[in-house]
Design a protein around this motif. Structure first.
Motif, mmCIF file in Angstrom:
data_model
loop_
_atom_site.group_PDB
_atom_site.id
_atom_site.type_symbol
_atom_site.label_atom_id
_atom_site.label_comp_id
_atom_site.label_asym_id
_atom_site.label_seq_id
_atom_site.Cartn_x
_atom_site.Cartn_y
_atom_site.Cartn_z
ATOM 1 N N SER A 198 0.817 -1.224 0.000
ATOM 2 C CA SER A 198 0.000 0.000 0.000
ATOM 3 C C SER A 198 0.843 1.263 0.000
ATOM 4 O O SER A 198 0.468 2.255 -0.609
ATOM 5 C CB SER A 198 -0.985 0.007 1.168
ATOM 6 N N SER A 199 2.002 1.237 0.634
ATOM 7 C CA SER A 199 2.820 2.451 0.721
ATOM 8 C C SER A 199 3.776 2.615 -0.453
ATOM 9 O O SER A 199 4.198 3.718 -0.763
ATOM 10 C CB SER A 199 3.644 2.447 2.009
ATOM 11 N N GLY A 200 4.154 1.504 -1.073
ATOM 12 C CA GLY A 200 5.164 1.548 -2.118
ATOM 13 C C GLY A 200 6.566 1.714 -1.569
ATOM 14 O O GLY A 200 7.532 1.791 -2.316
ATOM 15 N N LEU A 201 6.692 1.759 -0.240
ATOM 16 C CA LEU A 201 7.991 1.925 0.408
ATOM 17 C C LEU A 201 8.898 0.757 0.063
ATOM 18 O O LEU A 201 8.536 -0.398 0.225
ATOM 19 C CB LEU A 201 7.820 2.012 1.930
ATOM 20 N N GLU A 202 10.070 1.093 -0.460
ATOM 21 C CA GLU A 202 11.057 0.084 -0.831
ATOM 22 C C GLU A 202 11.985 -0.160 0.349
ATOM 23 O O GLU A 202 12.599 0.773 0.867
ATOM 24 C CB GLU A 202 11.863 0.576 -2.031
ATOM 25 N N ILE A 203 12.037 -1.402 0.785
ATOM 26 C CA ILE A 203 12.986 -1.799 1.826
ATOM 27 C C ILE A 203 14.126 -2.461 1.085
ATOM 28 O O ILE A 203 13.987 -3.570 0.579
ATOM 29 C CB ILE A 203 12.357 -2.782 2.838
ATOM 30 N N GLY A 204 15.234 -1.754 0.994
ATOM 31 C CA GLY A 204 16.391 -2.290 0.286
ATOM 32 C C GLY A 204 17.040 -3.403 1.074
ATOM 33 O O GLY A 204 16.600 -3.774 2.157
ATOM 34 N N ARG A 205 18.073 -3.900 0.562
ATOM 35 C CA ARG A 205 18.815 -4.986 1.196
ATOM 36 C C ARG A 205 19.322 -4.511 2.553
ATOM 37 O O ARG A 205 20.236 -3.718 2.641
ATOM 38 C CB ARG A 205 19.984 -5.388 0.301
ATOM 39 N N THR A 206 18.685 -5.006 3.616
ATOM 40 C CA THR A 206 19.130 -4.656 4.964
ATOM 41 C C THR A 206 20.292 -5.550 5.335
ATOM 42 O O THR A 206 20.332 -6.711 4.965
ATOM 43 C CB THR A 206 18.000 -4.831 5.995
ATOM 44 N N GLU A 207 21.254 -5.015 6.023
ATOM 45 C CA GLU A 207 22.412 -5.807 6.430
ATOM 46 C C GLU A 207 22.735 -5.548 7.883
ATOM 47 O O GLU A 207 22.593 -4.442 8.374
ATOM 48 C CB GLU A 207 23.636 -5.439 5.598
ATOM 49 N N GLY A 208 23.177 -6.597 8.565
ATOM 50 C CA GLY A 208 23.714 -6.455 9.895
ATOM 51 C C GLY A 208 22.725 -6.071 10.956
ATOM 52 O O GLY A 208 23.110 -5.533 11.970
ATOM 53 N N GLU A 209 21.449 -6.330 10.738
ATOM 54 C CA GLU A 209 20.472 -5.959 11.737
ATOM 55 C C GLU A 209 19.605 -7.110 12.201
ATOM 56 O O GLU A 209 18.991 -7.016 13.238
ATOM 57 C CB GLU A 209 19.584 -4.832 11.203
ATOM 58 N N GLN A 210 19.497 -8.160 11.446
ATOM 59 C CA GLN A 210 18.615 -9.251 11.812
ATOM 60 C C GLN A 210 19.335 -10.593 11.811
ATOM 61 O O GLN A 210 20.323 -10.787 11.117
ATOM 62 C CB GLN A 210 17.421 -9.357 10.856
ATOM 63 N N ALA A 211 18.758 -11.487 12.589
ATOM 64 C CA ALA A 211 19.229 -12.869 12.618
ATOM 65 C C ALA A 211 18.046 -13.749 12.959
ATOM 66 O O ALA A 211 17.059 -13.292 13.553
ATOM 67 C CB ALA A 211 20.334 -13.046 13.650
ATOM 68 N N ASN A 212 18.126 -14.999 12.581
ATOM 69 C CA ASN A 212 17.131 -15.990 12.966
ATOM 70 C C ASN A 212 17.851 -17.083 13.734
ATOM 71 O O ASN A 212 18.895 -17.578 13.303
ATOM 72 C CB ASN A 212 16.434 -16.579 11.739
ATOM 73 N N LEU A 213 17.267 -17.453 14.873
ATOM 74 C CA LEU A 213 17.833 -18.513 15.702
ATOM 75 C C LEU A 213 16.901 -19.711 15.636
ATOM 76 O O LEU A 213 15.750 -19.641 16.070
ATOM 77 C CB LEU A 213 17.990 -18.028 17.148
ATOM 78 N N PHE A 214 17.417 -20.797 15.062
ATOM 79 C CA PHE A 214 16.663 -22.034 14.897
ATOM 80 C C PHE A 214 17.051 -23.014 16.002
ATOM 81 O O PHE A 214 18.236 -23.294 16.184
ATOM 82 C CB PHE A 214 16.985 -22.684 13.545
ATOM 83 N N HIS A 215 16.061 -23.533 16.698
ATOM 84 C CA HIS A 215 16.258 -24.624 17.665
ATOM 85 C C HIS A 215 15.758 -25.882 16.967
ATOM 86 O O HIS A 215 14.614 -25.894 16.470
ATOM 87 C CB HIS A 215 15.444 -24.387 18.933
ATOM 88 N N LEU A 216 16.583 -26.925 16.934
ATOM 89 C CA LEU A 216 16.232 -28.126 16.182
ATOM 90 C C LEU A 216 16.351 -29.373 17.049
ATOM 91 O O LEU A 216 17.223 -29.457 17.923
ATOM 92 C CB LEU A 216 17.163 -28.272 14.972
ATOM 93 N N ARG A 217 15.462 -30.327 16.766
ATOM 94 C CA ARG A 217 15.527 -31.624 17.432
ATOM 95 C C ARG A 217 14.853 -32.656 16.524
ATOM 96 O O ARG A 217 13.780 -32.407 15.979
ATOM 97 C CB ARG A 217 14.817 -31.568 18.792
ATOM 98 N N ASP A 218 15.506 -33.785 16.360
ATOM 99 C CA ASP A 218 14.967 -34.890 15.566
ATOM 100 C C ASP A 218 14.544 -34.466 14.157
ATOM 101 O O ASP A 218 13.503 -34.876 13.655
ATOM 102 C CB ASP A 218 13.783 -35.549 16.296
#
Length: 169
Positions: free
Chosen positions: A124-144
Motif C-alpha cells: 500500500s505504501s510503495g515503500l522500498e525496503i532495500g537490502r538490509t544488512e547487519g540488523e537481523q538474525a534468525n535462531l533455529f532450535h532443532l531436534r529430531d
C-alpha cells in the motif's frame, strides 16, 4: 536493546546459553547432528531466498515462533499453523519480500544462528525496503530433524553480536 546487543525476547542470557552449549558439545561428538541441522536450515533458506514461504514441512507441529518486542508484529505463536498464519499476515503487506542468509553459525547440536538481510516493497505504501544488512538474525532450535523454535532477533552491531556469542571473526 539489552547490553548484549541482541534483542532477546525470552529474557534468557545468551552468553550463559552459548557457554553451556559449548561445554555440552565438548562432552560428546555431535558432528552428524550438526551437519544435518545445518543442511535443514540451508534448505529452508533455499526456499525463502526464492520468495517461497509456503512450506512448513521443516517445522515441528508444536513449533514456538517468537518475534521480539519492537518489531512491527511482535508476539509468540505455538504450532506450525499459527506460525504460518503469522507469516501470511506479514507477507500480505509486501511485494517481492525476500529473506537471504549472509552467514550460518552452528552454536551447538540443537541451534543454528543465521545472520540475514531482507528486502521488499510495501503493497500500500510503495515503500522500498532495500537490502538490509547487519540488523537481523534468525535462531533455529532443532531436534529430531525438525525446527522446534524459531526466534527472530535484531541486533545493533554485527561484530558485537557475534562477539557476544563467542563467534568473533
Amino acid at each position: 536493546m539489552p547490553a548484549l546487543g541482541l534483542a532477546n525476547p525470552a529474557g534468557h542470557d545468551l552468553d550463559y546459553q552459548v557457554g553451556r552449549a559449548r561445554r555440552r558439545r565438548r562432552q560428546r561428538d555431535t558432528g552428524k547432528a550438526l551437519s544435518e541441522n545445518l543442511d535443514l536450515v540451508r534448505s529452508i533458506y533455499a526456499d525463502w531466498e526464492g520468495g517461497d514461504f509456503s512450506s512448513v514441512d521443516w517445522a515441528h507441529p508444536e513449533i514456538e515462533f517468537v518475534v521480539p518486542p519492537g518489531s512491527p508484529t511482535p508476539g509468540t505463536w505455538i504450532g506450525a499453523a499459527a506460525m504460518a498464519e503469522s507469516w501470511r499476515n506479514w507477507l500480505s503487506a509486501w511485494e517481492d519480500w525476500r529473506v537471504e542468509a549472509d552467514e550460518y553459525h552452528e552454536l551447538d547440536d540443537e541451534r543454528v544462528l543465521v545472520l540475514i538481510h531482507q528486502s521488499g516493497r510495501g503493497k500500500s505504501s510503495g515503500l522500498e525496503i532495500g537490502r538490509t544488512e547487519g540488523e537481523q538474525a534468525n535462531l533455529f532450535h532443532l531436534r529430531d530433524g525438525k525446527v522446534t523454535k524459531l526466534v527472530l532477533l535484531e541486533y545493533e552491531d554485527r561484530e558485537r553480536a557475534l562477539a557476544d556469542l563467542g563467534l568473533e571473526e
